[in-house]
Scaffold this motif. Structure first.
Motif, PDB file in Angstrom:
ATOM      1  N   PRO A  15       0.830  -1.211   0.000  1.00 46.35           N
ATOM      2  CA  PRO A  15       0.000   0.000   0.000  1.00 46.35           C
ATOM      3  C   PRO A  15       0.863   1.259   0.000  1.00 46.35           C
ATOM      4  N   THR A  16       0.526   2.182  -0.871  1.00 43.30           N
ATOM      5  CA  THR A  16       1.318   3.398  -1.058  1.00 43.30           C
ATOM      6  C   THR A  16       0.382   4.602  -1.065  1.00 43.30           C
ATOM      7  N   VAL A  17       0.667   5.565  -0.190  1.00 44.94           N
ATOM      8  CA  VAL A  17      -0.164   6.768  -0.080  1.00 44.94           C
ATOM      9  C   VAL A  17       0.566   7.910  -0.760  1.00 44.94           C
ATOM     10  N   HIS A  18      -0.131   8.626  -1.609  1.00 48.13           N
ATOM     11  CA  HIS A  18       0.458   9.661  -2.463  1.00 48.13           C
ATOM     12  C   HIS A  18       0.060  11.045  -1.960  1.00 48.13           C
ATOM     13  N   PRO A  21       4.401  -0.745  -7.421  1.00 44.09           N
ATOM     14  CA  PRO A  21       5.022   0.551  -7.664  1.00 44.09           C
ATOM     15  C   PRO A  21       4.201   1.492  -8.523  1.00 44.09           C
ATOM     16  N   LEU A  22       2.963   1.104  -8.881  1.00 42.34           N
ATOM     17  CA  LEU A  22       2.202   1.915  -9.828  1.00 42.34           C
ATOM     18  C   LEU A  22       1.323   2.922  -9.103  1.00 42.34           C
ATOM     19  N   VAL A  23       1.505   4.199  -9.428  1.00 39.85           N
ATOM     20  CA  VAL A  23       0.663   5.280  -8.935  1.00 39.85           C
ATOM     21  C   VAL A  23       0.182   6.061 -10.151  1.00 39.85           C
ATOM     22  N   PHE A  83       5.535  13.332  -2.531  1.00 43.45           N
ATOM     23  CA  PHE A  83       5.894  12.510  -1.375  1.00 43.45           C
ATOM     24  C   PHE A  83       4.967  11.307  -1.338  1.00 43.45           C
ATOM     25  N   PHE A  84       5.559  10.147  -1.054  1.00 49.58           N
ATOM     26  CA  PHE A  84       4.792   8.908  -0.924  1.00 49.58           C
ATOM     27  C   PHE A  84       5.093   8.286   0.431  1.00 49.58           C
ATOM     28  N   LEU A  85       4.082   7.683   1.033  1.00 53.27           N
ATOM     29  CA  LEU A  85       4.246   7.010   2.318  1.00 53.27           C
ATOM     30  C   LEU A  85       3.857   5.553   2.146  1.00 53.27           C
ATOM     31  N   LEU A  86       4.744   4.669   2.641  1.00 49.05           N
ATOM     32  CA  LEU A  86       4.483   3.233   2.626  1.00 49.05           C
ATOM     33  C   LEU A  86       4.274   2.776   4.071  1.00 49.05           C
TER      34      LEU A  86
END
Length: 274
Positions: A133-136, A151-153, A170-173
């Protein structure tokens, strides 16, 4: 043998991290405005200690601007009015262990990160479990977008930093414990060990889409092991996602930083990595 250099007067910033071959992992951008403690924040690279917040007020926290005090043979300490943060560094072979301790009244909430700006040649690759999960956070926006899968946003492979496309974000994992970087036959690993606290890794991806002081845009890549699930302490407190000092009045955690020559020029696709 791996080696570190530290600027005690200016926030205990790590100014150099080299592997056994002498390869430098930390990016730097010297600026005369960051010569003395207490001056306004200027992006000069290295690895900055951000506490008790990353974003918000004060910008990048309060401890990067202070001179830290020696603590025993291996440690440095920074006292704030309501909390004290201490960092001890030890080394075994090519791994450094940074042991942290925050002492404060029980219930004290904070966000912490080691804001590390790394060298950013086009062949740099980040290794993260696929689908994490990746927060953009698009630059300039106060609120994150919905979670997407690494890795896809929005259809872009954000692990690929080979092209300066004029973007910065900035991305948060959240919940991620470790990350690897491979570059030109060298490997950097960061592993965060903490119990019972929200944590993860931040990823600042600036491909000539941002300039700190309004000058020409530049390229910088930030890898930020962090406690808390939001870079802004005010937002983290509202969402109950800040780190919190327990009843003992002391919270401890470790960050392991390992380096070695021989990383992949291009990371493997097996095992859900990349």
């Amino acid at each position: 043998m791996a080696a570190m250099q530290i600027d005690i007067r200016n926030g205990a910033r790590l100014t150099s991290l080299t592997d056994a071959s002498g390869f430098e992992w930390l990016w730097s951008r010297p600026d005369a405005r960051r010569q003395n403690p207490g001056e306004a924040f200027v992006d000069v690279g290295g690895a900055e200690e951000c506490f008790p917040t990353i974003a918000g007020d004060p910008d990048h926290g309060a401890v990067w601007r202070r001179e830290w005090e020696p603590e025993g043979a291996t440690g440095l300490r920074c006292r704030l009015p309501d909390a004290t943060i201490t960092r001890h560094i030890s080394r075994e072979g090519d791994e450094h262990t940074l042991h942290y301790e925050v002492t404060a009244e029980p219930g004290y909430r904070f966000v912490w990160a080691l804001h590390a700006l790394v060298v950013a040649p086009t062949e740099l690759r980040l290794l993260v479990p696929g689908g994490w999960p990746t927060v953009h956070w698009p630059r300039g926006l106060q609120h994150p977008e919905r979670r997407q899968d690494w890795p896809l946003v929005h259809g872009t492979d954000i692990s690929d930093v080979s092209v300066n496309d004029g973007t910065a974000a900035f991305f948060l994992l959240p919940g991620l414990d470790q990350i690897e970087l491979h570059c030109a036959g060298h490997r950097l690993g960061l592993r965060l060990v903490v119990a019972g606290q929200p944590h993860g890794f931040g990823f600042w991806r600036n491909l000539e889409g941002y300039s700190w002081d309004g000058g020409p845009a530049y390229r910088s890549i930030g890898i930020e092991p962090m406690l808390g699930a939001n870079p802004d302490i005010a937002a983290a407190q509202r969402a109950r996602s800040a780190a919190e000092v327990p009843a003992s009045g002391r919270l401890e955690w470790d960050l392991h930083i390992s380096t070695s020559p021989g990383g992949y020029d291009h990371p493997p696709d097996e095992g859900g990595i990349r």
